[in-house]
Scaffold this active site. Structure first.
Site, PDB file in Angstrom:
ATOM      1  CE  LYS A   1      24.495 -20.978   1.255  1.00 30.70           C
ATOM      2  NZ  LYS A   1      24.266 -19.775   0.440  1.00 30.70           N
TER       3      LYS A   1
ATOM      4  CE1 TYR B   1      21.375 -24.944   4.175  1.00 28.51           C
ATOM      5  CE2 TYR B   1      23.723 -25.361   4.037  1.00 28.51           C
ATOM      6  CZ  TYR B   1      22.649 -24.509   3.913  1.00 28.51           C
ATOM      7  OH  TYR B   1      22.863 -23.216   3.509  1.00 28.51           O
TER       8      TYR B   1
HETATM    9  P1  NAD Z   1      15.485 -15.526   0.646  1.00 29.18           P
HETATM   10  O1  NAD Z   1      14.546 -16.544   0.068  1.00 29.18           O
HETATM   11  O2  NAD Z   1      14.883 -14.331   1.243  1.00 29.18           O
HETATM   12  O3  NAD Z   1      16.572 -15.097  -0.437  1.00 29.18           O
HETATM   13  C1  NAD Z   1      17.020 -15.961  -1.450  1.00 29.18           C
HETATM   14  C2  NAD Z   1      16.964 -15.175  -2.734  1.00 29.18           C
HETATM   15  O4  NAD Z   1      17.580 -15.898  -3.816  1.00 29.18           O
HETATM   16  C3  NAD Z   1      15.521 -14.855  -3.168  1.00 29.18           C
HETATM   17  O5  NAD Z   1      15.355 -13.468  -3.302  1.00 29.18           O
HETATM   18  C4  NAD Z   1      15.426 -15.536  -4.524  1.00 29.18           C
HETATM   19  O6  NAD Z   1      14.580 -14.874  -5.441  1.00 29.18           O
HETATM   20  C5  NAD Z   1      16.894 -15.467  -4.967  1.00 29.18           C
HETATM   21  N1  NAD Z   1      17.127 -16.330  -6.134  1.00 29.18           N
HETATM   22  C6  NAD Z   1      16.883 -17.656  -6.267  1.00 29.18           C
HETATM   23  N2  NAD Z   1      17.149 -18.043  -7.543  1.00 29.18           N
HETATM   24  C7  NAD Z   1      17.605 -16.931  -8.206  1.00 29.18           C
HETATM   25  C8  NAD Z   1      18.012 -16.680  -9.535  1.00 29.18           C
HETATM   26  N3  NAD Z   1      18.035 -17.643 -10.478  1.00 29.18           N
HETATM   27  N4  NAD Z   1      18.405 -15.421  -9.884  1.00 29.18           N
HETATM   28  C9  NAD Z   1      18.395 -14.418  -8.961  1.00 29.18           C
HETATM   29  N5  NAD Z   1      17.999 -14.590  -7.685  1.00 29.18           N
HETATM   30  C10 NAD Z   1      17.596 -15.843  -7.310  1.00 29.18           C
HETATM   31  O7  NAD Z   1      16.336 -16.347   1.737  1.00 29.18           O
HETATM   32  P2  NAD Z   1      17.620 -15.931   2.599  1.00 29.18           P
HETATM   33  O8  NAD Z   1      17.664 -16.931   3.684  1.00 29.18           O
HETATM   34  O9  NAD Z   1      17.589 -14.489   2.915  1.00 29.18           O
HETATM   35  O10 NAD Z   1      18.819 -16.268   1.608  1.00 29.18           O
HETATM   36  C11 NAD Z   1      19.839 -15.334   1.274  1.00 29.18           C
HETATM   37  C12 NAD Z   1      21.213 -15.990   1.365  1.00 29.18           C
HETATM   38  O11 NAD Z   1      21.504 -16.265   2.728  1.00 29.18           O
HETATM   39  C13 NAD Z   1      21.311 -17.332   0.639  1.00 29.18           C
HETATM   40  O12 NAD Z   1      22.591 -17.446   0.055  1.00 29.18           O
HETATM   41  C14 NAD Z   1      21.173 -18.325   1.783  1.00 29.18           C
HETATM   42  O13 NAD Z   1      21.720 -19.591   1.487  1.00 29.18           O
HETATM   43  C15 NAD Z   1      21.976 -17.585   2.831  1.00 29.18           C
HETATM   44  N6  NAD Z   1      21.818 -18.061   4.202  1.00 29.18           N
HETATM   45  C16 NAD Z   1      20.601 -18.164   4.771  1.00 29.18           C
HETATM   46  C17 NAD Z   1      20.484 -18.611   6.074  1.00 29.18           C
HETATM   47  C18 NAD Z   1      19.135 -18.753   6.733  1.00 29.18           C
HETATM   48  O14 NAD Z   1      19.041 -19.444   7.749  1.00 29.18           O
HETATM   49  N7  NAD Z   1      18.094 -18.102   6.215  1.00 29.18           N
HETATM   50  C19 NAD Z   1      21.631 -18.942   6.820  1.00 29.18           C
HETATM   51  C20 NAD Z   1      22.879 -18.809   6.217  1.00 29.18           C
HETATM   52  C21 NAD Z   1      22.961 -18.368   4.904  1.00 29.18           C
END
Ligand code: NAD
Length: 261
Positions: free
Chosen positions: A163, A156
């Site tokens: 984060k 990570y």
């Molecule tokens: P996802 O890939 O569906 O979403 C991530 C989004 O970030 C995408 O839509 C991408 O286009 C956008 N992004 C990246 N660079 C960007 C930029 N310059 N401008 C605007 N948008 C941008 O994946 P996700 O897992 O749904 O991620 C959403 C949030 O949840 C993130 O903050 C991620 O760290 C967090 N998260 C995810 C998990 C997991 O296991 N999937 C767990 C905890 C937290």
């Protein structure tokens, strides 16, 4: 229908697997009106059919959060087109996947700064410019974090550091915006298979580990996160700000559990 008469902005839906999608779906089911922002024209074209099918006439704006001035400009446009909003969801993260494996100490300066910029500083700017687009009576801003900010998870790496900074930003922004009745919180979600998550080396092992250690004996779902988001974005959490809410089927409370046999 906890979100009747509420309108808000969801930033970061890439497809139907996105956490943003789970949140948007639950918001819509509870009566909210939603505006989407995406990183580029490419993502706009990708989510257009999903939005048309599942969210009716919700508009999609382009906002690359890494580009100077884009957040303020997008909020101005949304305010002009749609009026004041009640909530903003930051569901955005990015890092070079070549550095989401191996050792953290090998992170390059360039990717460290880019990861922090997109995954954390964008949230700070959203909080700063929220006054352009949120109702004068107040509102709710929410981000997504992960437990890797608190404990070491393999691969990570720099995202964990982003984060940790994001979670601290939640506290400081909550302190800054409290006087405007704007609440700032985050959900620390358990692992979910998404586009962003697939960039983390051996992500399937983290998923497995969580399923095995979770007191609820299962992995977290988009619906779990979506329902918790309704709580943080609605008046149900009117007295809560600066908090990180764990939605991970209880994983974060677990130390080592002895095997039964
Ligand atoms: P996802 O890939 O569906 O979403 C991530 C989004 O970030 C995408 O839509 C991408 O286009 C956008 N992004 C990246 N660079 C960007 C930029 N310059 N401008 C605007 N948008 C941008 O994946 P996700 O897992 O749904 O991620 C959403 C949030 O949840 C993130 O903050 C991620 O760290 C967090 N998260 C995810 C998990 C997991 O296991 N999937 C767990 C905890 C937290």
């Amino acid at each position: 229908m906890l979100m009747t008469d509420k309108m808000g902005i969801i930033m970061g839906m890439a497809n139907r697997f996105s956490i943003a999608y789970g949140i948007a779906e639950n918001l819509r089911a509870n009566g909210a009106e939603i505006v989407f922002t995406v990183a580029s024209e490419y993502f706009k074209e990708k989510i257009k059919p999903i939005v048309e099918e599942d969210f009716g006439d919700s508009p999609i704006y382009i906002c690359d959060v890494s580009s100077d001035g884009s957040i303020a400009e997008t909020f101005q446009t949304i305010e002009k087109d749609r009026g004041k909003q009640d909530f903003i969801v930051h569901s955005i993260a990015f890092s070079d996947k070549n550095e989401l494996k191996g050792k953290y100490i090998d992170t390059s300066r360039e990717n460290f700064l880019n990861t922090m910029n997109i995954s954390c500083f964008s949230f700070v700017e959203i909080c700063k410019y929220s006054k352009i687009v949120l109702n004068e009576e107040g509102g709710s801003i929410m981000a997504l974090s992960y437990y890797g900010s608190q404990k070491v998870f393999p691969n990570y790496n720099v995202m964990a550091v982003a984060k940790a900074a994001l979670e601290t930003s939640v506290m400081y922004a909550a302190s800054d915006l409290g006087e405007n009745n704007v609440r700032v919180n985050a959900i620390s979600s358990g692992p979910i298979k998404t586009l962003a998550a697939s960039g983390v080396g051996d992500f399937s092992k983290i998923l497995e580990y969580n399923r095995h250690t979770a007191p609820l004996k299962r992995g977290v779902t988009l619906e779990d996160v979506g329902k918790a988001a309704i709580f943080l974005l609605s008046d149900l959490s009117s007295g809560i700000t600066g908090e990180i809410l764990y939605v991970d089927c209880g994983c974060n409370i677990m130390g080592m559990k002895l095997q039964e046999n």
